[in-house]
Design an enzyme around this catalytic site. Structure first.
Site, mmCIF file in Angstrom:
data_model
loop_
_atom_site.group_PDB
_atom_site.id
_atom_site.type_symbol
_atom_site.label_atom_id
_atom_site.label_comp_id
_atom_site.label_asym_id
_atom_site.label_seq_id
_atom_site.Cartn_x
_atom_site.Cartn_y
_atom_site.Cartn_z
ATOM 1 N N ARG A 204 11.452 -6.555 4.260
ATOM 2 C CA ARG A 204 11.153 -4.873 4.360
ATOM 3 C C ARG A 204 12.037 -4.392 5.291
ATOM 4 N NH1 ARG A 204 5.044 -2.467 5.051
ATOM 5 N NH2 ARG A 204 5.247 -3.130 7.160
ATOM 6 N N ARG B 125 -9.060 0.874 9.152
ATOM 7 C CA ARG B 125 -8.813 -0.226 9.532
ATOM 8 C C ARG B 125 -9.799 -1.275 10.227
ATOM 9 N NH1 ARG B 125 -2.795 0.312 9.054
ATOM 10 N NH2 ARG B 125 -1.668 -1.700 9.190
ATOM 11 N N ARG C 109 11.483 -3.007 10.847
ATOM 12 C CA ARG C 109 10.769 -2.750 12.031
ATOM 13 C C ARG C 109 10.587 -3.738 12.941
ATOM 14 N NH1 ARG C 109 5.763 -0.237 8.740
ATOM 15 N NH2 ARG C 109 4.526 -1.476 10.127
ATOM 16 N N ARG D 52 -0.318 -9.762 12.983
ATOM 17 C CA ARG D 52 -0.977 -8.429 12.052
ATOM 18 C C ARG D 52 -1.679 -9.062 11.011
ATOM 19 N NH1 ARG D 52 4.228 -5.571 10.697
ATOM 20 N NH2 ARG D 52 2.772 -3.884 9.565
ATOM 21 N N LYS E 79 0.968 -1.285 0.092
ATOM 22 C CA LYS E 79 -0.024 -0.055 0.046
ATOM 23 C C LYS E 79 1.004 1.261 -0.040
ATOM 24 C CE LYS E 79 -2.098 -0.565 4.092
ATOM 25 N NZ LYS E 79 -1.532 -1.993 4.494
HETATM 26 P P1 ADP Z 1 1.604 -1.865 7.437
HETATM 27 O O1 ADP Z 1 2.900 -1.158 6.711
HETATM 28 O O2 ADP Z 1 1.843 -3.268 8.074
HETATM 29 O O3 ADP Z 1 0.411 -1.822 6.716
HETATM 30 P P2 ADP Z 1 1.309 0.389 9.028
HETATM 31 O O4 ADP Z 1 2.747 1.162 9.125
HETATM 32 O O5 ADP Z 1 0.068 1.093 8.409
HETATM 33 O O6 ADP Z 1 1.447 -0.989 8.812
HETATM 34 O O7 ADP Z 1 0.952 0.434 10.742
HETATM 35 C C1 ADP Z 1 1.585 -0.317 11.748
HETATM 36 C C2 ADP Z 1 0.927 -0.261 12.942
HETATM 37 O O8 ADP Z 1 0.421 0.981 13.269
HETATM 38 C C3 ADP Z 1 -0.395 -1.101 13.110
HETATM 39 O O9 ADP Z 1 -0.053 -2.441 12.922
HETATM 40 C C4 ADP Z 1 -1.238 -0.674 14.074
HETATM 41 O O10 ADP Z 1 -0.728 -0.988 15.266
HETATM 42 C C5 ADP Z 1 -0.829 1.047 13.735
HETATM 43 N N1 ADP Z 1 -1.903 1.160 13.116
HETATM 44 C C6 ADP Z 1 -1.605 2.162 11.827
HETATM 45 N N2 ADP Z 1 -2.847 2.618 11.421
HETATM 46 C C7 ADP Z 1 -3.735 2.259 12.128
HETATM 47 C C8 ADP Z 1 -5.186 2.445 12.282
HETATM 48 N N3 ADP Z 1 -5.934 2.987 11.122
HETATM 49 N N4 ADP Z 1 -5.716 1.648 13.114
HETATM 50 C C9 ADP Z 1 -5.329 1.261 14.255
HETATM 51 N N5 ADP Z 1 -3.952 1.161 14.294
HETATM 52 C C10 ADP Z 1 -3.269 1.449 13.283
#
Ligand code: ADP
Ligand code: ZN
Length: 210
Positions: free
Chosen positions: A123, A88, A156, A167, A13
């Site tokens: 990653r 989410r 990360r 996740r 994404k």
């Molecule tokens: P990814 O790259 O895996 O899509 P993100 O960087 O978007 O992950 O998010 C990392 C973490 O931040 C999530 O696992 C969650 O803990 C938190 N987070 C991010 N966006 C949201 C959201 N919209 N609602 C709840 N938690 C979020």
């Protein structure tokens, strides 16, 4: 154009959001990046979010809804935006509706779970600016160094394999129902994530023009 990018963690994404941002000149907004920034600056919100993030769980709805409300009120969102990682959960999507924000399109990037686990282990992110790389699919020009700011690339904490499975579980239980939510509104386009980023990008840009 107000856009949402949906998809499992590690589906790509963020990469697609960046490309749309450059093509359409609208800001890409990543709640994950905003939370990580807050954490780095040691704000109360960041500290509160840390334990959830490290465990691969979602940060509570009211926290992220507050973040998005503030962010979308900023000037640069006037002509549109791309949301990467928000909503989410169904309550987060309902909160957007309640704010009176009309979403034009939702792009769902589909990648099978096995691929996700494989990808996440490769990653890397820039410690300084948050830019995202992959040791196989999106290599930095110089190994371990961010091409944007020269920062150091690290893995990360929540990209470690045990957390990735947590996740994915959260994704299937809490985020995937959003596909039906936006499909019912006629806004959902599904893009199959490809081996090459450029191929996924072609499909994404085509979906936006459709
Ligand atoms: P990814 O790259 O895996 O899509 P993100 O960087 O978007 O992950 O998010 C990392 C973490 O931040 C999530 O696992 C969650 O803990 C938190 N987070 C991010 N966006 C949201 C959201 N919209 N609602 C709840 N938690 C979020
Ligand atoms: Zn950087």
């Amino acid at each position: 154009m107000n856009l949402i990018l949906l998809g499992a963690p590690g589906a790509g994404k963020g990469t697609q959001a960046e490309i749309i941002c450059e093509t359409y000149k609208i800001p890409a907004i990543s709640t994950g990046n905003i939370i990580r920034e807050a954490l780095k600056s040691g704000t109360e919100m960041g500290l509160k979010a840390k334990s959830y993030m490290d465990a691969g769980q979602l940060v509570p709805d009211e926290v992220v809804i507050g973040i998005i409300k503030d962010r979308l009120a900023q000037d640069d969102c006037k002509n549109g935006f791309i949301l990467d990682g928000f909503p989410r959960t169904i309550p987060q999507a309902e909160a957007l509706d309640k704010m009176g924000i009309v979403i034009d399109k939702v792009i769902d990037i589909e990648v099978p779970d096995e691929k996700i686990v494989q990808r996440m282990s490769g990653r890397r992110v820039c410690e300084a600016c948050g830019a995202s790389y992959h040791i196989l699919y999106k290599k930095p020009e110089v190994e371990g160094v961010c091409g944007k700011c020269g920062g150091t690339l690290v893995q990360r904490k929540d990209d470690h394999p045990d957390t990735v499975n947590a996740r994915l579980k959260v994704y299937h239980e809490q985020t995937e129902p959003l596909k039906a939510y936006y499909s019912a509104q006629g806004k959902l386009s599904v893009v199959e994530g490809q081996e090459e980023v450029a191929d996924t990008t072609k499909l994404t840009l085509a979906a936006l023009k459709a």
